[in-house]
Design an enzyme around this catalytic site. Structure first.
Site, PDB file in Angstrom:
ATOM      1  N   CYS A  42     -23.822 -14.039  15.270  1.00 36.51           N
ATOM      2  CA  CYS A  42     -24.376 -13.834  16.604  1.00 36.51           C
ATOM      3  C   CYS A  42     -23.820 -12.548  17.196  1.00 36.51           C
ATOM      4  O   CYS A  42     -22.634 -12.239  17.019  1.00 36.51           O
ATOM      5  CB  CYS A  42     -24.007 -15.018  17.484  1.00 36.51           C
ATOM      6  SG  CYS A  42     -24.694 -14.947  19.141  1.00 36.51           S
ATOM      7  N   HIS A  85     -30.852 -21.652  17.427  1.00 38.49           N
ATOM      8  CA  HIS A  85     -29.734 -20.792  17.826  1.00 38.49           C
ATOM      9  C   HIS A  85     -29.944 -20.280  19.253  1.00 38.49           C
ATOM     10  O   HIS A  85     -29.046 -20.352  20.090  1.00 38.49           O
ATOM     11  CB  HIS A  85     -29.626 -19.626  16.835  1.00 38.49           C
ATOM     12  CG  HIS A  85     -28.563 -18.632  17.164  1.00 38.49           C
ATOM     13  ND1 HIS A  85     -27.378 -18.568  16.471  1.00 38.49           N
ATOM     14  CD2 HIS A  85     -28.506 -17.654  18.094  1.00 38.49           C
ATOM     15  CE1 HIS A  85     -26.624 -17.594  16.987  1.00 38.49           C
ATOM     16  NE2 HIS A  85     -27.303 -17.016  17.964  1.00 38.49           N
ATOM     17  N   GLU A  86     -31.135 -19.782  19.536  1.00 42.74           N
ATOM     18  CA  GLU A  86     -31.413 -19.206  20.859  1.00 42.74           C
ATOM     19  C   GLU A  86     -31.484 -20.282  21.943  1.00 42.74           C
ATOM     20  O   GLU A  86     -31.009 -20.069  23.066  1.00 42.74           O
ATOM     21  CB  GLU A  86     -32.689 -18.365  20.823  1.00 42.74           C
ATOM     22  CG  GLU A  86     -32.607 -17.151  19.913  1.00 42.74           C
ATOM     23  CD  GLU A  86     -31.455 -16.205  20.241  1.00 42.74           C
ATOM     24  OE1 GLU A  86     -31.050 -16.110  21.420  1.00 42.74           O
ATOM     25  OE2 GLU A  86     -30.943 -15.562  19.308  1.00 42.74           O
ATOM     26  N   HIS A  89     -28.075 -21.127  23.085  1.00 44.90           N
ATOM     27  CA  HIS A  89     -27.554 -20.182  24.076  1.00 44.90           C
ATOM     28  C   HIS A  89     -27.950 -20.608  25.492  1.00 44.90           C
ATOM     29  O   HIS A  89     -27.138 -20.551  26.421  1.00 44.90           O
ATOM     30  CB  HIS A  89     -28.074 -18.763  23.823  1.00 44.90           C
ATOM     31  CG  HIS A  89     -27.305 -17.998  22.807  1.00 44.90           C
ATOM     32  ND1 HIS A  89     -25.987 -17.639  22.960  1.00 44.90           N
ATOM     33  CD2 HIS A  89     -27.688 -17.492  21.607  1.00 44.90           C
ATOM     34  CE1 HIS A  89     -25.581 -16.956  21.916  1.00 44.90           C
ATOM     35  NE2 HIS A  89     -26.599 -16.856  21.067  1.00 44.90           N
TER      36      HIS A  89
END
Length: 100
Positions: A42, A85-86, A89
């Site tokens: 990342c 993954h996003e 966040h």
């Protein structure tokens, strides 16, 4: 200001030309199959990589642009990993939270 938005930009490796697309109000609404381990890194954690288990098949919901309609879509493979993954966040989670 107390205004929260869920927006991500994702490179769609599963579409011709591998376009970057924007997904407002994105949510993962279903995950299928077993989690599969894979390498992950990342930009928020430079010079660090690790192995994270992610689903390879997910369903997402989002608001389409420019129609502003609610949509759902199935996303598979590495692109599904990117969405997870996003979305992590947006929920304040980094991939490092999954490392041993």
């Amino acid at each position: 200001m107390g205004i929260s938005r869920r927006v991500i930009a994702v490179q769609r490796f599963d579409k011709e030309g591998e376009p970057f697309e924007v997904y407002p109000n994105v949510r993962i609404i279903a995950c299928r199959g077993e989690k599969v381990p894979g390498p992950e890194g990342c930009l928020s954690v430079p010079d660090c990589r690790g192995t994270v288990s992610r689903y390879r098949d997910i369903d997402i919901s989002y608001t389409s642009l420019p129609e502003l309609k609610d949509c759902t879509e199935t996303v598979c493979g590495f692109t599904a990993v990117i969405f997870q993954h996003e979305c992590d966040h947006l929920d304040g989670v980094l991939y490092t939270d999954y490392l041993d």
